[in-house]
Scaffold this motif. Structure first.
Motif, mmCIF file in Angstrom:
data_model
loop_
_atom_site.group_PDB
_atom_site.id
_atom_site.type_symbol
_atom_site.label_atom_id
_atom_site.label_comp_id
_atom_site.label_asym_id
_atom_site.label_seq_id
_atom_site.Cartn_x
_atom_site.Cartn_y
_atom_site.Cartn_z
ATOM 1 N N ARG A 652 0.848 -1.207 0.000
ATOM 2 C CA ARG A 652 0.000 0.000 0.000
ATOM 3 C C ARG A 652 0.882 1.255 0.000
ATOM 4 N NH1 ARG A 652 -5.188 0.409 2.325
ATOM 5 N NH2 ARG A 652 -4.764 -1.388 3.673
ATOM 6 N N THR A 653 1.921 1.229 0.839
ATOM 7 C CA THR A 653 2.789 2.401 0.966
ATOM 8 C C THR A 653 3.599 2.627 -0.309
ATOM 9 O OG1 THR A 653 2.939 1.973 3.337
ATOM 10 C CG2 THR A 653 4.581 3.456 2.381
ATOM 11 N N THR A 654 4.196 1.553 -0.842
ATOM 12 C CA THR A 654 4.990 1.716 -2.070
ATOM 13 C C THR A 654 4.115 2.164 -3.231
ATOM 14 O OG1 THR A 654 4.753 -0.642 -2.615
ATOM 15 C CG2 THR A 654 6.723 0.005 -1.407
ATOM 16 N N ALA A 655 2.926 1.590 -3.347
ATOM 17 C CA ALA A 655 2.037 1.960 -4.453
ATOM 18 C C ALA A 655 1.636 3.427 -4.349
ATOM 19 C CB ALA A 655 0.796 1.067 -4.447
ATOM 20 N N ALA A 656 1.262 3.860 -3.139
ATOM 21 C CA ALA A 656 0.870 5.263 -2.956
ATOM 22 C C ALA A 656 2.035 6.187 -3.278
ATOM 23 C CB ALA A 656 0.397 5.485 -1.525
#
Length: 995
Positions: A652-656
């Motif tokens: 979630r963090t990398t994608a955001a």
């Protein structure tokens, strides 16, 4: 005297005929010059059929009043008796104020519209040359040019010619004008003409036989010495002729100007010589020319001057044009130029920009030219400089889908028609759609939209522009899918070779593998394959926009294979607007995010949820992890569940982060890099804390049930305690315990050590999830000291033995898991050490400076470039952090704002307290944020941590894209990094070392 009611009925009739100011129109009809025809119903109907009846009537009155008295009856008789003349003349007067002015100045020129024979319907170059033959000076040339232009406009507005034919006629007229101008220049300097051979090569829209009404005419001049003349003198003579030709066309006279002749497409542009020899041209193109120059040469056409020399030039440069697609970074160069054009449009105009804006004419032209250059090297049928002819050839050859080509053809014709009518009104060079209601009404009516001209025009314009935007990317990729899917028998398709050429040109390094992936995804008649064929054209475009299109496509195939049978997956990508683009960005930005996704492909669902990429709070994460641990039957199962949550949340963090850094079509990239760094640091730190808390709960439960024999707390230090963890960071911690009542100290210490060992084991078990390394090297005495101490042991150590560097390390200490009360008391214990009353003494300051200098000389990896090492390099993380920490240790006792574990907050507090000037604080903050982003980028791209820029060119380009640099700008990125950190080091030298 006006009969009562008469004016009223005339007013109503004029209103119904399309006049917007019937009162003014009635007065014009009463003009003496129109006395013979004012009551003729045919005239009023004809005026009402024009684009602007008011303008047409005004122009007619001016023309009639300018007629010699003995010639006025001829004009009026012809007007009412000859429909072709009536439609042409009034059509021009209703569409062009400028041509109305010309007719008022040259009242006999209306007779150029009388003839209506076959040759007149579609005149060519010969007819225009004849029309300009009597012009022997610049003023006469302008008058003759406008007379010829009058006839083109008349056929255009009456629909006798379509937009493509009108554009071709305008190009023929320009060719005839260039020849006439060269004839005039030659007559003025016969000696120069004898000394040289000069060829004029038309470029751009003139070269492509698709000119506008008002446009620069782009040319290149080729010259050679003649009759044994010295080459230098011959070229000088040719240069004088060429310069005179340009002035003849461009200069303003009493009859205005014709159009500017622009020679800036020549080698070296305006910095290069105006005229070169053929050999000089070839030498430049073979050694120095850029990709865009070959794209421009696609439209080169010899139009004037020495025919033999012009033919030699075209023959010599043609092979170079059709080999341009083999050049390195070919497509990137073309797309970069397109982006630069769009970026230079003023923001206030982009929505009205017909040529250069999104979905505009240039989108069509760039797309067609790109495909011509890719496939024209092996297919001569594509060698056309005319956009619509080339589009037809691309469709006939299977390089573009027929339906797509037809839509693009219609859109291009409509947009060019709008452009023609906008320019025709005042004969001014513009590509902006007007804002004034009257102008829009005239424009709409000129295109045949009569019911609600303004509304209908805006609707049609937006529809065609939207079609161009939609087809612009699809145009490249749809035929690739048709080539591998092979669904429609009899349809002309790309050959495997042509498909490979296109993929290679679009940035795919391994076109054969890419075609295999496309075939696996899109072939067949299943619903899944049909949806993939809808998705892939745009997905391929997004992949091609990344630094590694091959990886993006491969990862997409892997995710699709894993989720292909899941009903929601393809529906999500098809129906949720942002999901497909978000996935494409994530899959092609590097290794880390796709690796995380492959281990749990269902996390794709996060990309389609409006709030799916928002970071979760520490409380929510810890609650979920502890609940998962509580449900597990063993410690190993518990931590496997906790690490599964960590993997999903890391994704979630990398994608955001990737999506915010790259931006999407609907959402621009985040402009504040500091916000991106803070978001990642908070998210990863909170996630790590929750995972550590889960591992602690699992380790305790497996050995002691719910209660450990000793109170136990984990203190985050370093980046962990500072909420500044990156994707590749270890968790730096201190362990503290306190035996419960009645528990032996040795038993308590053994329990604490067992818990630590079990936590470490569980968090590093070989599984599909990334391990979490716990590092306790910042504890008292470092690796030589005990792994865990009691609170009283810490107190005794710090009271007697603590070194300055240990106090400094405690600046970022913060409880992250375990016993809350024990964690709070540990912080109370260390606060006097890290925030000493009255600040650090001079001896301690010197010790810190000495330690920092030794670290710089000893810890830098051998062979590393100190200007590019993000942690230990000049102006990097260490420089900024030690500077801020020194300020904290000297002043935090008196400035509460400095009592924070976060570097950026402490820096801001130091500035607010007046301890760092504004500019210096900004320099340090910018350098720290940039270095942190580079470290995050390296981990995202390579899938493993690193403190310096990658050596691999594609990985380096991917880091650049993450940081916001377009393709081909990695050199600029490295220069910017060095400049930013150099400035930061100068501040560090002043604030930290006191130099």
């Amino acid at each position: 005297m006006t009969v009562p009611g008469r004016r009223s009925s005339t007013f109503i009739r004029l209103l119904r005929s399309g006049f917007t100011d019937p009162s003014a129109a009635a007065r014009l009809l009463d003009a003496d010059a129109l006395a013979a025809v004012r009551t003729d119903p045919v005239l009023l109907d004809a005026l009402g059929a024009t684009a602007d009846p008011d303008l047409a009537l005004l122009g007619l009155v001016r023309l009639a009043e300018a007629q010699p008295a003995d010639e006025l009856p001829l004009l009026l008789d012809t007007l009412v008796s000859a429909k072709p003349l009536r439609d042409r003349l009034l059509g021009v007067l209703g569409a062009s104020e400028a041509l109305g002015d010309h007719l008022a100045r040259h009242p006999r020129d209306w007779q150029a519209l009388v003839t209506y024979e076959a040759a007149d319907l579609h005149p060519g170059l010969a007819e225009f040359e004849q029309g300009l033959a009597d012009a022997h000076d610049p003023v006469a040339l302008r008058v003759a040019y406008r007379r010829c232009l009058l006839s083109i406009a008349a056929r255009d507005v009456c629909g006798t010619t379509d937009v493509a034919q009108a554009a071709a006629e305008l190009a023929d007229l320009a060719t005839a004008t260039l020849r006439a101008a060269l004839r005039i220049a030659t007559a003025a300097a016969p000696e120069d003409a004898r000394q040289c051979r000069l060829a004029v090569i038309a470029m751009g829209k003139c070269g492509g036989n698709e000119l506008n009404y008002v446009s620069d005419v782009d040319v290149i001049f080729v010259g050679e010495a003649a009759n044994g003349t010295d080459e230098g003198k011959g070229v000088q003579a040719a240069t004088r002729l060429a310069s005179h030709l340009m002035r003849i066309c461009s200069e303003t006279t009493v009859e205005g100007t014709i159009w500017p002749v622009d020679a800036n497409l020549r080698p070296e542009g305006r910095n290069g010589p105006l005229v070169r020899t053929l050999s000089s041209h070839l030498a430049y193109y073979q050694r120095w020319a850029k990709t865009w120059e070959f794209q421009a040469l696609l439209k080169a056409r010899a139009v004037a001057g020495d025919e033999g020399l012009g033919a030699e030039y075209i023959a010599a440069i043609t092979p170079l044009v059709w080999q341009a697609a083999k050049r390195e970074n070919f497509v990137a160069d073309v797309q970069k130029m397109r982006r630069r054009v769009v970026d230079n449009i003023p923001a206030a105009q982009i929505d009205r920009e017909l040529k250069l804006g999104p979905g505009g004419l240039r989108d069509v032209e760039f797309a067609v030219q790109l495909l011509q250059l890719v496939h024209g090297r092996s297919d001569a049928t594509l060698h056309s400089g005319t956009t619509l002819d080339a589009l037809h050839a691309l469709a006939a050859g299977g390089y573009v889908g027929r339906a797509d080509a037809a839509q693009l053809n219609d859109a291009y014709r409509f947009l060019r028609s709008m452009e023609h009518r906008i320019q025709l009104y005042r004969l001014r060079r513009t590509h902006l759609v007007p804002e004034d209601e009257a102008d829009l009404r005239r424009l709409g009516r000129s295109l045949g939209l009569r019911t609600e001209p303004v509304a209908e025009l805006n609707k049609a314009w937006r529809r065609h522009a939207s079609a161009v935007r939609r087809l612009h990317e699809k145009l490249f990729y749809r035929p690739l899918l048709d080539a591998v899917a092979q669904l429609a028998p009899g349809e002309t398709r790309l050959s495997p070779r042509a498909a490979g050429q296109r993929l290679e040109a679009l940035g795919y390094a391994d076109p054969a593998s890419a075609l295999r992936h496309l075939e696996a995804l899109a072939s067949g008649v299943s619903r899944k394959a049909a949806i993939q064929r809808t998705l892939l054209p745009v997905m391929l475009g997004w992949f091609a926009d990344s630094a590694d299109p091959d990886a993006g496509l491969l990862n997409f195939r892997k995710v699709s294979d894993a989720l292909g049978k899941t009903p929601w997956y393809l529906r999500l990508l098809r129906d949720e607007g942002a999901a497909a683009e978000n996935l494409a960005r994530v899959l092609s930005a590097g290794r880390l995010a796709p690796d995380l996704l492959m281990r749990a492909p269902e996390a794709v669902a996060l990309l389609g949820d409006a709030g799916g990429l928002e970071p979760r709070t520490h409380e929510a994460l810890e609650q979920e992890v502890l609940a998962a641990v509580g449900r597990a039957e063993s410690g190993e199962a518990a931590v496997t569940a906790a690490r599964g949550v960590r993997r999903r949340e890391l994704f979630r963090t990398t994608a955001a982060d990737i999506i915010a850094s790259y931006g999407t079509e609907d959402s621009p990239a985040e402009e504040d890099p500091g916000a991106l760094v803070d978001r990642v640091g908070d998210a990863v730190s909170d996630l790590t804390a929750a995972t550590v808390a889960g591992a602690l709960r699992a380790a305790v439960r497996d050995h002691w049930g719910e209660t450990l024999p000793t109170r136990f707390a984990i203190i985050g230090v370093g980046r962990f305690g500072g909420h500044e963890l990156g994707y590749g960071s270890d968790a730096d911690v201190l362990f503290v315990h306190e035996p419960r009542e009645g528990v032996d100290e040795q038993e308590a210490a053994k329990a604490a050590q067992t818990v630590i060992a079990e936590m470490r084991r569980l968090l590093q078990l070989p599984t599909a999830d990334p391990p979490l390394l716990i590092d306790a090297d910042l504890r008292p005495e470092g690796r030589s000291g005990p792994l865990v101490r009691t609170l009283s042991s810490y107190a005794a150590y710090y009271r007697r033995w603590s070194l300055t560097w240990e106090s400094q390390a405690l600046l970022r200490a913060e409880p992250v898991a375990g016993d809350d009360d024990l964690g709070r008391r540990f912080i109370e214990l260390i606060d006097p050490l890290r925030y000493p009353v009255e600040g650090l003494g001079e001896d301690a300051v010197r010790e810190i400076r000495r330690l920092k200098a030794r670290m710089e000389s000893e810890r830098m990896p051998r062979g590393a470039d100190p200007t590019l090492h993000t942690k230990l390099g000049r102006g990097g993380l260490s420089d900024v952090e030690w500077t801020v920490q020194l300020i904290q240790m000297r002043h935090a006792w008196a400035e509460p704002g400095l009592r924070t574990t976060r570097t950026r907050q402490a820096l801001a507090a130091a500035h607010a307290a007046g301890l760092i000037p504004t500019e210096e604080a900004q320099v340090l903050d910018e350098a720290w944020v940039l270095a942190t982003r580079v470290r995050n980028a390296v981990m995202l791209v390579r899938g493993r941590a690193g403190d310096t820029f990658p050596a691999d060119a594609r990985e380096l380009a991917a880091v650049g894209r993450y940081l916001g640099y377009p393709e081909g700008r990695v050199g600029e990125m490295l220069d910017d990094y060095r400049r930013t950190t150099r400035r930061a080091r100068a501040v560090v030298d002043e604030l930290f070392y006191g130099s």
